[in-house]
Design an enzyme around this catalytic site. Structure first.
Site, PDB file in Angstrom:
ATOM      1  N   GLY A 159     -53.425 -47.082 -23.653  1.00 18.27           N
ATOM      2  CA  GLY A 159     -52.811 -46.539 -24.866  1.00 18.27           C
ATOM      3  C   GLY A 159     -52.799 -47.549 -25.989  1.00 18.27           C
ATOM      4  O   GLY A 159     -53.063 -48.733 -25.801  1.00 18.27           O
ATOM      5  N   SER A 160     -52.475 -47.061 -27.149  1.00 20.69           N
ATOM      6  CA  SER A 160     -52.406 -47.908 -28.326  1.00 20.69           C
ATOM      7  C   SER A 160     -51.313 -48.946 -28.164  1.00 20.69           C
ATOM      8  O   SER A 160     -50.184 -48.636 -27.796  1.00 20.69           O
ATOM      9  CB  SER A 160     -52.127 -47.050 -29.560  1.00 20.69           C
ATOM     10  OG  SER A 160     -51.771 -47.861 -30.649  1.00 20.69           O
ATOM     11  N   THR A 161     -51.625 -50.187 -28.460  1.00 24.16           N
ATOM     12  CA  THR A 161     -50.620 -51.244 -28.383  1.00 24.16           C
ATOM     13  C   THR A 161     -49.589 -51.092 -29.492  1.00 24.16           C
ATOM     14  O   THR A 161     -48.510 -51.658 -29.422  1.00 24.16           O
ATOM     15  CB  THR A 161     -51.278 -52.633 -28.474  1.00 24.16           C
ATOM     16  OG1 THR A 161     -52.051 -52.696 -29.677  1.00 24.16           O
ATOM     17  CG2 THR A 161     -52.159 -52.891 -27.282  1.00 24.16           C
TER      18      THR A 161
END
Length: 183
Positions: A159-161
């Protein structure tokens, strides 16, 4: 145990192609692409063989081994017998937050790329080809898909950090608590 770097390093085989860094940087490693255009021009002009280039990684092998050991420990504790052949599917990625450098990149299940490579000293090429073919067929027909690099190409990529920063901001401003469910 030593971390298997098969997904990262990859392999080159004239029949089955290439994978990993061998695929991504093949032209660079073989010297067909040069960091120095003038040198490449002179090599071509003077009909000199291409000089391969070096590739430097930011991986920390000790951290890679720790990531593998942690993955195996956690999956055995949580999933136990649910893992096929004792190897759960998943990945661990460790990035340096200051530079974005990849410090560890582990994908499970792993595979050993060495049996895919032709042994130049093999006495019988037909036997060598059969050995490689049998190993390759085992890899591609394995139900746990060991050739899939789950750290970079799995069904569910990381997932997006940025979500971490968003969650921290929501908690810090009091808009939510750790028990709040967000759909």
């Amino acid at each position: 145990p030593r971390a298997d770097l098969g997904h990262i390093v990859g392999f080159y085989n004239p029949l089955y192609g290439n994978l990993g860094l061998e695929a991504t940087y093949d032209a660079y490693l073989a010297g067909r692409v040069s960091a120095d255009p003038m040198n490449a021009f002179l090599e071509g002009l003077l009909h000199r063989p291409h000089q391969g280039n070096d590739l430097y990684l930011t991986l920390d092998v000790a951290l890679q081994e720790q990531a593998q050991a942690a993955f195996e420990q956690v999956t055995q504790e949580v999933l136990g017998d649910e893992c096929p052949d004792g190897h759960c599917r998943g990945a661990v990625v460790v990035l340096d937050v200051r530079s974005g450098a990849i410090r560890a990149l582990y994908s499970s299940p792993t595979f050993d790329p060495r049996p895919v490579v032709f042994d130049a000293e093999a006495p019988d090429w037909d036997t060598e080809l059969e050995r490689i073919s049998l190993y390759w067929q085992g890899l591609v027909s394995a139900t746990n898909a060991p050739l899939v690099d789950r750290a970079t190409n799995g069904l569910y990529p990381p997932g997006s950090t940025f979500k971490t920063f968003t969650a921290a901001a929501v908690l810090e401003t009091g808009l939510a608590t750790p028990d709040t469910v967000i759909l």
